[in-house]
Design an enzyme around this catalytic site. Structure first.
Site, mmCIF file in Angstrom:
data_model
loop_
_atom_site.group_PDB
_atom_site.id
_atom_site.type_symbol
_atom_site.label_atom_id
_atom_site.label_comp_id
_atom_site.label_asym_id
_atom_site.label_seq_id
_atom_site.Cartn_x
_atom_site.Cartn_y
_atom_site.Cartn_z
ATOM 1 N N LYS A 1 -51.503 -34.470 50.445
ATOM 2 C CA LYS A 1 -51.645 -35.541 51.432
ATOM 3 C C LYS A 1 -52.978 -35.435 52.162
ATOM 4 O O LYS A 1 -53.729 -36.413 52.280
ATOM 5 C CB LYS A 1 -50.478 -35.498 52.418
ATOM 6 C CG LYS A 1 -50.419 -36.702 53.361
ATOM 7 C CD LYS A 1 -49.336 -36.522 54.420
ATOM 8 C CE LYS A 1 -47.958 -36.511 53.835
ATOM 9 N NZ LYS A 1 -47.507 -37.854 53.429
ATOM 10 N N ARG B 1 -47.163 -34.434 59.909
ATOM 11 C CA ARG B 1 -46.525 -34.472 58.593
ATOM 12 C C ARG B 1 -46.922 -33.252 57.773
ATOM 13 O O ARG B 1 -48.032 -32.737 57.893
ATOM 14 C CB ARG B 1 -46.943 -35.728 57.812
ATOM 15 C CG ARG B 1 -46.417 -37.044 58.338
ATOM 16 C CD ARG B 1 -46.848 -38.178 57.411
ATOM 17 N NE ARG B 1 -46.192 -39.437 57.702
ATOM 18 C CZ ARG B 1 -46.698 -40.398 58.462
ATOM 19 N NH1 ARG B 1 -47.880 -40.210 59.036
ATOM 20 N NH2 ARG B 1 -46.043 -41.526 58.656
ATOM 21 N N GLY C 1 -39.973 -35.737 50.582
ATOM 22 C CA GLY C 1 -38.786 -35.627 51.418
ATOM 23 C C GLY C 1 -38.271 -34.230 51.662
ATOM 24 O O GLY C 1 -37.290 -34.050 52.367
ATOM 25 N N MET D 1 -39.841 -31.559 53.103
ATOM 26 C CA MET D 1 -40.225 -30.892 54.347
ATOM 27 C C MET D 1 -40.241 -31.910 55.481
ATOM 28 O O MET D 1 -39.784 -33.034 55.311
ATOM 29 C CB MET D 1 -41.549 -30.169 54.159
ATOM 30 C CG MET D 1 -41.392 -28.966 53.238
ATOM 31 S SD MET D 1 -42.952 -28.183 52.857
ATOM 32 C CE MET D 1 -43.763 -29.469 51.920
ATOM 33 N N ARG E 1 -51.187 -40.892 46.332
ATOM 34 C CA ARG E 1 -50.964 -39.736 45.468
ATOM 35 C C ARG E 1 -50.646 -40.251 44.069
ATOM 36 O O ARG E 1 -50.269 -41.416 43.902
ATOM 37 C CB ARG E 1 -49.804 -38.873 45.978
ATOM 38 C CG ARG E 1 -48.473 -39.603 46.070
ATOM 39 C CD ARG E 1 -47.415 -38.753 46.755
ATOM 40 N NE ARG E 1 -46.197 -39.518 47.003
ATOM 41 C CZ ARG E 1 -45.193 -39.097 47.760
ATOM 42 N NH1 ARG E 1 -45.254 -37.913 48.340
ATOM 43 N NH2 ARG E 1 -44.118 -39.835 47.944
ATOM 44 N N HIS F 1 -35.362 -42.372 49.204
ATOM 45 C CA HIS F 1 -35.291 -40.946 48.851
ATOM 46 C C HIS F 1 -34.519 -40.748 47.555
ATOM 47 O O HIS F 1 -34.947 -40.027 46.645
ATOM 48 C CB HIS F 1 -34.628 -40.170 49.991
ATOM 49 C CG HIS F 1 -34.383 -38.725 49.688
ATOM 50 N ND1 HIS F 1 -33.203 -38.268 49.138
ATOM 51 C CD2 HIS F 1 -35.180 -37.642 49.830
ATOM 52 C CE1 HIS F 1 -33.276 -36.969 48.966
ATOM 53 N NE2 HIS F 1 -34.466 -36.560 49.373
ATOM 54 N N ARG G 1 -30.700 -21.221 9.383
ATOM 55 C CA ARG G 1 -29.766 -20.117 9.601
ATOM 56 C C ARG G 1 -28.603 -20.279 8.618
ATOM 57 O O ARG G 1 -27.719 -21.109 8.838
ATOM 58 C CB ARG G 1 -29.250 -20.125 11.038
ATOM 59 C CG ARG G 1 -30.333 -20.121 12.114
ATOM 60 C CD ARG G 1 -29.682 -20.319 13.476
ATOM 61 N NE ARG G 1 -30.606 -20.337 14.585
ATOM 62 C CZ ARG G 1 -31.188 -21.450 15.075
ATOM 63 N NH1 ARG G 1 -30.926 -22.633 14.514
ATOM 64 N NH2 ARG G 1 -31.997 -21.377 16.096
ATOM 65 N N ARG H 1 -33.478 -18.143 6.262
ATOM 66 C CA ARG H 1 -33.159 -16.779 6.679
ATOM 67 C C ARG H 1 -31.865 -16.330 6.012
ATOM 68 O O ARG H 1 -30.843 -17.018 6.086
ATOM 69 C CB ARG H 1 -33.021 -16.700 8.205
ATOM 70 C CG ARG H 1 -32.781 -15.292 8.717
ATOM 71 C CD ARG H 1 -32.658 -15.263 10.232
ATOM 72 N NE ARG H 1 -31.421 -15.881 10.698
ATOM 73 C CZ ARG H 1 -31.131 -16.080 11.986
ATOM 74 N NH1 ARG H 1 -32.001 -15.740 12.917
ATOM 75 N NH2 ARG H 1 -29.981 -16.640 12.338
ATOM 76 N N GLU I 1 -38.468 -9.231 15.114
ATOM 77 C CA GLU I 1 -37.587 -9.388 16.272
ATOM 78 C C GLU I 1 -37.209 -8.049 16.894
ATOM 79 O O GLU I 1 -36.351 -7.997 17.780
ATOM 80 C CB GLU I 1 -36.331 -10.173 15.870
ATOM 81 C CG GLU I 1 -35.633 -9.640 14.621
ATOM 82 C CD GLU I 1 -34.612 -10.610 14.058
ATOM 83 O OE1 GLU I 1 -33.979 -11.337 14.849
ATOM 84 O OE2 GLU I 1 -34.443 -10.648 12.834
ATOM 85 N N SER J 1 -42.319 -14.346 10.841
ATOM 86 C CA SER J 1 -41.821 -15.337 11.791
ATOM 87 C C SER J 1 -41.274 -14.572 12.985
ATOM 88 O O SER J 1 -40.391 -13.723 12.825
ATOM 89 C CB SER J 1 -40.726 -16.197 11.156
ATOM 90 O OG SER J 1 -40.249 -17.143 12.085
ATOM 91 N N GLY K 1 -39.040 -13.914 15.810
ATOM 92 C CA GLY K 1 -37.752 -14.326 16.361
ATOM 93 C C GLY K 1 -37.703 -13.923 17.822
ATOM 94 O O GLY K 1 -37.159 -12.882 18.176
ATOM 95 N N ASP L 1 -34.379 -12.740 19.886
ATOM 96 C CA ASP L 1 -33.965 -11.341 19.754
ATOM 97 C C ASP L 1 -35.064 -10.377 20.181
ATOM 98 O O ASP L 1 -34.768 -9.287 20.690
ATOM 99 C CB ASP L 1 -33.542 -11.048 18.310
ATOM 100 C CG ASP L 1 -32.065 -11.374 18.078
ATOM 101 O OD1 ASP L 1 -31.403 -11.794 19.040
ATOM 102 O OD2 ASP L 1 -31.587 -11.197 16.945
ATOM 103 N N CYS M 1 -40.023 -18.844 15.708
ATOM 104 C CA CYS M 1 -38.848 -19.672 15.423
ATOM 105 C C CYS M 1 -37.747 -19.517 16.463
ATOM 106 O O CYS M 1 -36.660 -20.050 16.289
ATOM 107 C CB CYS M 1 -38.302 -19.366 14.035
ATOM 108 S SG CYS M 1 -37.701 -17.685 13.834
ATOM 109 N N TYR N 1 -47.806 -21.892 13.192
ATOM 110 C CA TYR N 1 -46.833 -22.943 13.485
ATOM 111 C C TYR N 1 -45.835 -22.453 14.515
ATOM 112 O O TYR N 1 -45.701 -21.258 14.789
ATOM 113 C CB TYR N 1 -46.091 -23.377 12.212
ATOM 114 C CG TYR N 1 -45.142 -22.339 11.641
ATOM 115 C CD1 TYR N 1 -43.821 -22.231 12.079
ATOM 116 C CD2 TYR N 1 -45.564 -21.455 10.642
ATOM 117 C CE1 TYR N 1 -42.956 -21.283 11.558
ATOM 118 C CE2 TYR N 1 -44.709 -20.509 10.112
ATOM 119 C CZ TYR N 1 -43.404 -20.419 10.575
ATOM 120 O OH TYR N 1 -42.551 -19.469 10.069
#
Length: 882
Positions: free
Chosen positions: A26, A96, A105, A107, A346, A462, A568, A624, A752, A771, A773, A776, A838, A858
């Site tokens: 503000k 304010r 809203g 504070m 704002r 509000h 999986r 997997r 993992e 990959s 995991g 885990d 993953c 990736y």
């Protein structure tokens, strides 16, 4: 000496828009607007650093702050030619809050500060309006008593309601000067009765009391709840803005309002907002009166029609602000005697559909670049676009209609207070919070609810602003319903809805519907497609999906997935016929006994994989091998045990004993993953055969290569991977000989375990890809079960042990360092090592940024998070380039 106070106004400012961290949003924007020559009442900002010092020094203002503030107040007096505390023509100020991050809203605010029994007479004389002066004094006492003196605001509302009843009026604006004087007298008596001392009359005492209260409001419960919900750090602090008052409640040529430079619901390039004649700003936001539109809708009550000159000036200022900030703005304004004043600007909160349209439109208009447009959208907000919406063709019993406060729709049980909403939400129940109007104290209930319905308030109240920021559907201004929070009911005509009754609200139309409405998949907009195409042009990380069913795979491709990063296989075993065969295999006591049910599973698995390969033709698929401990597949109920015994031709008690013998004390660290593949090699043999045979079959049918990646889970040592890799390669040779096909495959492992990350250089000798995991890996690094942290997570976050849940956003310091170590050591051994992630962190924007910096190839996430990951990956690439 440290500068604690920054002045603004009359075309000159000490600060600017770049100083949000110090001046708050503000204060920084008030300074910027003043420097642009816009009509901003003069004022000053006490910095967030002063707030930090205030708490560090035991809620005392830092040395020098009071003297600097007094000098800044003198500068305001000189600019407006009024004196603070002058009984003849007093300067009044507003106080304010203004944090660096918008927290609407949350504070505290005090208006009309400086009024007392003497200055109210001066305000009567200078304004020539006795009613206005006493209304301002009444408002000031009520706000100051609530914010600074910490008295219950409901007690003051009760007095106000009593006097309105005595006067026979329903609206505050209908009270005359004598009635308002009576209210002031009752308010002061209430204060003295509750505190044992009179309401403060010294304007300087009032001012410093308000400043301290605003600083203290940074740690009020609703602000703490809001920061936790929106992941805002607690150490930012708030600034305090002290500003000369301008008055929207002086008469019919005065008004106050809130406007958006574009429509925050649909993104249309048109002004959107509301105003109230003869009112102060709190009246609009609080929803006590139903406001009027800014732009004409042909009913004669709009600002465009009632105050055309101020409307034209507001339109010109809005256009200037949008060009200057290069973003849609949310402005607050007051009109005093037909003169427009700007009180705030704002970056506007907006619904995700609107955000997409605005970003694309602004890029097309040349206001921003395409890369800017990509970075304007919070990836997490895309989640709101990608889930079902109410079926418009479904029957619905609309019982009421209000204003569309926040788009979307939700069904749930009606509840009438925020504590109930939170408690029932924690029980997993869907609730709709129904209130006369919401206030900042309702933040926890609004967060827990699926949607919000209010009797009062407009589209900038509000309830609407907070709901829009949270992504909750909201209907406001539903004036035809009668809400009784105490009784837990709302009614309209002859219909009464009780606590616990199911209702549906449609925040896009304002409809309130009795009962639950079915949903359909949403249609994504052209702007969504455009922005995602721009994102794909700049991102470097590929995005895959975690999917094991044809439906998931198809949805992933629809959302732009570039392959499957985690299939999986265990999820394929839970259908009726398969689970029986799986249980027979587990309960068998030797290899021969296991191979027979596995042979029954083989064609089922092969069929599953063939369909996945068809859907993902030409894209990589990581499958997997079986990972979870075998006990997860075991029967639990007596009925399941009896059914398994019947299939096996065995005694039920024998089956029960055998099942019990297979259970482990700590199964997540027990007989699972590659340990199963080594101790019971026939399990992985059958899976590998099904995968490879399916690959050959799919290639023949589709004519496209299958880019197969077989992943071995829970590897800790190179030797484990070597053993299983050898068996897979043997089976691949057998499949080639039997089918004449030549499956193209890679073999890799899931990193993992901390040991695997540390020994990645050695493991990479036998792996074509890693990959990570991270689900885990986080468990095994922290020694925390991901299923149980709810027991202590909140305490850890309160004590600053965790800033965020490490299972939601990757712990880059600990778990992240293990990923970096494994990446560096793995690629030192094998420079072309393919690397991905993953765990569910693959759909978390902060974790994706880490993956970009670390150099992974990736990320993979659930299908509905694929667009989120695509956008987050693009933003990470843009930011890395600087």
């Amino acid at each position: 000496m440290t500068q604690w106070v920054y002045s603004f106004g009359s075309g000159v400012s000490d600060g600017d828009a770049s100083m949000k961290a110090l001046l708050g949003g503000k204060g920084a924007n008030l300074a910027e607007m003043a420097s642009l020559g816009l009509p901003v009442p003069p004022g000053y900002t006490i910095t967030t650093d002063a707030c930090t010092a205030f708490y560090t020094e035991g809620q005392k203002l830092p040395e020098g702050a009071e003297a600097q503030a007094a000098a800044a107040l003198k500068a305001i007096e000189d600019k407006v030619v009024r004196k603070f505390g002058d009984p003849g023509d007093p300067l009044l100020v507003s106080v304010r809050s203004g944090a660096p991050v918008s927290m609407p809203g949350m504070m505290d605010t005090v208006l009309n500060l400086g009024l007392n029994d003497e200055t109210v007479a001066g305000l009567v004389a200078s304004s020539g309006d006795e009613r206005f002066a006493w209304d301002s004094y009444r408002r000031f006492i009520q706000m100051y008593s609530d914010v600074v003196l910490e008295l219950d605001h409901n007690d003051f509302e009760d007095i106000l309601d009593d006097v309105k009843g005595e006067e026979g009026v329903f609206e505050d604006a209908k009270l005359n000067a004598e009635a308002l004087q009576a209210i002031v007298a009752r308010y002061r008596a209430l204060v003295e009765d509750r505190l044992g001392r009179p309401f403060p009359q010294d304007p300087c005492e009032q001012l410093w009391g308000a400043i301290r209260a605003v600083f203290a409001s940074w740690h009020n419960q609703r602000a703490i709840d809001y920061r936790r919900i929106h992941e805002i750090p607690d150490n930012l602090g708030t600034a305090v803005n002290v500003q000369a008052m301008v008055f929207g409640n002086m008469g019919t040529d005065c008004a106050t309002g809130v406007a958006f430079t574009r429509n925050p619901d649909n993104g249309a390039n048109e002004i959107f907002g509301e105003f109230l004649v003869n009112a102060q700003g709190e009246d609009v936001v609080a929803g006590i009166r139903t406001p009027q539109p800014i732009r004409s809708i042909g009913e004669g009550d709009s600002m465009e029609e009632v105050m055309p000159r101020a409307f034209a000036e507001l339109m010109a200022i809005n256009a200037k602000l949008e060009r200057h900030y290069r973003d849609m703005q949310d402005v607050e304004f007051t009109i005093e005697k037909d003169r427009l004043f700007m009180l705030q600007t704002r970056a506007a909160k907006r619904g995700i559909r609107a955000a997409l349209k605005i970003a694309v439109d602004m890029a097309d208009e040349g206001l921003i670049s395409r890369e800017d447009a990509v970075c304007r959208i919070d990836p997490k907000d895309l989640d709101r676009l990608l889930h079902p919406v109410p079926d418009p063709k479904a029957p619905r019993k609309v019982i009421a209609k209000g204003l569309p406060g926040s788009p979307g729709a939700a069904s749930g049980m009606a509840v009438f207070n925020s504590d109930d909403a939170q408690a029932m939400g924690l029980e997993g129940k869907a609730v709709i919070l129904v209130r006369p109007e919401t206030s900042p104290e309702d933040i926890h209930g609004m967060h827990a609810a699926k949607g919000i319905l209010t009797k009062h308030g407009g589209q900038t109240s509000h309830a609407a602003l907070v709901a829009r920021g949270m992504g909750r559907p909201c209907v406001t201004g539903c004036g035809s319903i009668r809400v009784d929070p105490v009784a837990g009911t709302f009614g309209i005509r002859d219909i009464t809805v009780h606590r616990g009754d199911i209702i549906t609200i449609d925040g896009s139309t304002g409809e309130v519907i009795l009962g639950e409405v079915p949903t359909i998949e949403p249609e994504l907009s052209a702007e969504f497609d455009t922005l995602m195409a721009w994102a794909d042009e700049v991102r470097e990380l590929n995005v895959r999906a975690n999917a094991e069913t044809p439906a998931d795979a198809a949805k992933a491709r629809e959302f732009g997935a570039e392959g499957i990063g985690l299939c999986r296989t265990e999820h394929m075993f839970f259908e009726d016929e398969r689970i029986i065969a799986m249980r027979e295999m587990i309960m068998a006591e030797d290899e021969a006994g296991r191979r027979e049910p596995l042979q029954r599973i083989l064609p089922m698995q092969r069929e599953d994989f063939t369909e996945l390969f068809r859907i993902m033709a030409g894209l990589p698929i990581t499958i997997r091998l079986l990972d979870p401990p075998l006990h997860e597949f075991l029967p639990v109920s007596d009925q399941e045990l009896e059914e398994l015994a019947r299939h096996m031709g065995a005694d039920v008690e024998h089956v029960r004993i055998r099942a019990g013998s297979l259970r482990e004390l700590n199964p997540m660290l027990g007989h699972r993953g590659c340990r199963l593949g080594i101790s019971h090699p026939e399990i992985y043999d059958i899976q590998a055969r099904a995968i490879l045979e399916a690959a050959v079959e799919a290639e023949k049918k589709e004519g496209e290569p299958v880019l197969l990646e077989i992943m071995v889970p829970l590897v800790a040592t190179k030797r484990e991977l070597d053993i299983i890799r050898g068996r897979i390669e043997t089976i691949a040779d057998e499949v080639r000989a039997e089918t004449g096909g030549n499956p193209n495959y890679m073999i890799g492992t899931m990193i993992e375990l901390p040991r695997a990350a540390l020994r990645a250089g050695e493991i990479a000798e036998s792996a074509d890809f890693f990959s990570f995991g991270t689900n885990d890996l986080t468990q095994t690094t922290y020694g925390i079960s991901r299923d149980d942290p709810g027991r202590f997570l909140e305490s850890y976050q309160e004590h600053g042990v965790f800033e965020v849940d490490p299972f939601i956003s990757l712990d880059v310091e600990g778990v992240g360092e293990l990923v970096e170590i494994a990446t560096a050591r793995g690629r030192a051994t094998r420079p072309d090592l393919k690397l991905g992630i993953c765990g569910e962190h693959g759909g978390d924007p902060a974790s994706i940024a880490f993956c970009q910096q670390t150099g992974l190839d990736y990320v993979s996430c659930s299908p509905y998070r694929v667009p989120i990951a695509r956008l987050a990956a693009a933003q990470a690439a843009i930011r890395q380039k600087g």
